[in-house]
Write a protein that holds these residues in place. Structure first.
Motif, PDB file in Angstrom:
ATOM      1  N   GLN A 223       0.824  -1.202   0.000  1.00  0.00           N
ATOM      2  CA  GLN A 223       0.000   0.000   0.000  1.00  0.00           C
ATOM      3  C   GLN A 223       0.865   1.261   0.000  1.00  0.00           C
ATOM      4  OE1 GLN A 223      -3.477   0.130  -0.289  1.00  0.00           O
ATOM      5  NE2 GLN A 223      -2.864   2.259  -0.727  1.00  0.00           N
ATOM      6  N   THR A 224       1.957   1.233   0.775  1.00  0.00           N
ATOM      7  CA  THR A 224       2.868   2.377   0.799  1.00  0.00           C
ATOM      8  C   THR A 224       3.503   2.587  -0.568  1.00  0.00           C
ATOM      9  OG1 THR A 224       3.383   2.038   3.152  1.00  0.00           O
ATOM     10  CG2 THR A 224       4.951   3.337   1.867  1.00  0.00           C
ATOM     11  N   ASP A 227       0.933   4.022  -2.907  1.00  0.00           N
ATOM     12  CA  ASP A 227       0.681   5.437  -2.623  1.00  0.00           C
ATOM     13  C   ASP A 227       1.758   6.321  -3.249  1.00  0.00           C
ATOM     14  OD1 ASP A 227      -1.584   4.788  -1.210  1.00  0.00           O
ATOM     15  OD2 ASP A 227      -0.622   4.902   0.767  1.00  0.00           O
ATOM     16  N   ARG A 235      10.008   5.212  -6.448  1.00  0.00           N
ATOM     17  CA  ARG A 235      10.064   4.230  -5.365  1.00  0.00           C
ATOM     18  C   ARG A 235      11.364   4.340  -4.576  1.00  0.00           C
ATOM     19  NH1 ARG A 235       8.783  -1.041  -6.761  1.00  0.00           N
ATOM     20  NH2 ARG A 235      10.257  -2.086  -5.399  1.00  0.00           N
ATOM     21  N   ILE A 238      11.189   6.013  -1.215  1.00  0.00           N
ATOM     22  CA  ILE A 238      10.618   5.334  -0.046  1.00  0.00           C
ATOM     23  C   ILE A 238      11.737   5.039   0.955  1.00  0.00           C
ATOM     24  CG2 ILE A 238       9.349   3.321   0.788  1.00  0.00           C
ATOM     25  CD1 ILE A 238       8.151   3.026  -1.989  1.00  0.00           C
ATOM     26  N   ASP A 242       8.975   5.268   6.342  1.00  0.00           N
ATOM     27  CA  ASP A 242       7.672   5.287   5.672  1.00  0.00           C
ATOM     28  C   ASP A 242       6.925   3.963   5.826  1.00  0.00           C
ATOM     29  OD1 ASP A 242       8.002   7.924   4.570  1.00  0.00           O
ATOM     30  OD2 ASP A 242       9.402   7.055   3.111  1.00  0.00           O
ATOM     31  N   LEU A 243       7.653   2.912   6.181  1.00  0.00           N
ATOM     32  CA  LEU A 243       7.071   1.579   6.237  1.00  0.00           C
ATOM     33  C   LEU A 243       6.938   1.030   7.651  1.00  0.00           C
ATOM     34  CD1 LEU A 243       9.228   0.131   3.328  1.00  0.00           C
ATOM     35  CD2 LEU A 243       6.790   0.624   3.201  1.00  0.00           C
ATOM     36  N   ALA A 246       3.219   0.715   9.246  1.00  0.00           N
ATOM     37  CA  ALA A 246       2.424  -0.330   8.583  1.00  0.00           C
ATOM     38  C   ALA A 246       2.977  -1.712   8.895  1.00  0.00           C
ATOM     39  CB  ALA A 246       2.404  -0.094   7.078  1.00  0.00           C
TER      40      ALA A 246
END
Length: 337
Positions: A223-224, A227, A235, A238, A242-243, A246
């Motif tokens: 999902q991240t 988004d 990517r 990222i 950020d992860l 989640a």
């Protein structure tokens, strides 16, 4: 080993291997002579046997930092976060002659993103025999721990397996696959081995490596990544931060996860939680090209493109991420070449 005992051992080895029988017409005197000669040779070179039989010594266990870095750069695609964490973690641990605890890595992500592949890379750059080393041990939840009713037995067996193998070699590696299918609570049985102890019952676990592989957290990671894609961001932008949220929600609060309510989390015994991003079309192409090269074939971009196009992607309308990552590339390549 004393020369006399070594002499007798070599004679026994010759006889058992059939050498003595092969030279029977001349008599076993020759076998005794060969054993004596070998005894003298081995007495001059006491470490020679270590080169012919894998043992817990630097001749067989030696970290190749340059090799691991090269493998991560040239064989693992689309995983800039995982590559960076793995290299730093393994290099730091293997460079420390006196670590305070074992290295514990937990790799998370969707199927086919490279978790097993990275485990193999680590093993191949530490052990001369790679994944075939007798010091590398793999546990698969659905195979080794299939029945919830046998959890107490599994806990005792797991403790015994780990204790016995580390007793034989402190530089042992344990890989636990399908952590998302492991019965909650089973991991707590090995918690002492991952903790900050010099020794437990005379055994030190501080130089061992434990790697957990899990699909848990994969949906949050996807999902991240989605988004970022929808927001028009690369990517590569990222970051781990950020992860983390989640990942923690999916892994720690999931009652189907092997990490559910485990003291490994409470005691901060897992050194790194490593996210693996879903793979996109260009990464699948890179996987196909790398597989051709591994087979000593001339990498063919047209073949790689055709293979990549025929795979299933999601979301269906945008076809952004490969459903199975690079998992089926090896078997499918036979059809396209």
């Amino acid at each position: 080993m004393k020369p006399k005992k070594l002499h007798l051992l070599l004679l026994w080895m010759l006889c058992c291997s059939g050498v003595a029988e092969a030279i029977e017409p001349i008599s076993t005197t020759l076998a005794v002579g060969v054993a004596a000669a070998l005894t003298g040779f081995l007495a001059s070179y006491p470490n020679i046997l270590y080169y012919f039989h894998e043992c817990c010594r630097p001749e067989w266990i030696s970290f190749n930092r340059t090799g691991l870095e090269a493998d991560l750069q040239s064989k693992l695609f689309g995983q800039h976060i995982a590559s960076r964490i793995i290299l730093k973690a393994v290099n730091g641990f293997m460079s420390n002659d006196n670590p305070k605890k074992p290295l514990v890595l937990s790799l998370h992500g969707w199927t086919g993103t490279g978790k097993n592949f990275v485990s193999k890379m680590i093993a191949e750059n530490i052990y001369k025999e790679g994944m075939d080393s007798k010091f590398v041990h793999i546990f698969t939840s659905t195979l080794h721990f299939p029945h919830p009713s046998q959890n107490a037995t599994y806990k005792a067996q797991l403790q015994q397996w780990i204790r016995g193998n580390v007793s034989s070699c402190e530089r042992s590696m344990f890989i636990f696959d399908e952590m998302d299918k492991m019965h909650p609570g089973l991991l707590d049985s090995i918690k002492p081995y991952l903790d900050y102890y010099d020794k437990l019952d005379g055994v030190s676990y501080r130089k061992s490596i434990f790697i957990f592989l899990s699909n848990a957290g994969g949906e949050g990671i996807i999902q991240t990544a989605l988004d970022f894609w929808k927001g028009g961001r690369d990517r590569e932008e990222i970051e781990l931060k950020d992860l983390e949220t989640a990942l923690s929600l999916s892994v720690f609060n999931n009652d189907k996860s092997g990490f559910f309510h485990t003291s490994l989390i409470d005691k901060n015994l897992v050194d790194f939680f490593v996210p693996f991003l879903p793979l996109q079309y260009e990464h699948v192409v890179q996987c196909a090209m790398a597989e051709m090269k591994a087979r000593d074939l001339e990498p063919d971009r047209d073949v790689a493109d055709k293979l990549a196009r025929d795979l299933v992607y999601f979301p269906k309308s945008e076809r952004v991420f490969s459903v199975k990552g690079c998992k089926t590339i090896e078997s499918k390549l036979d059809y396209y070449t």
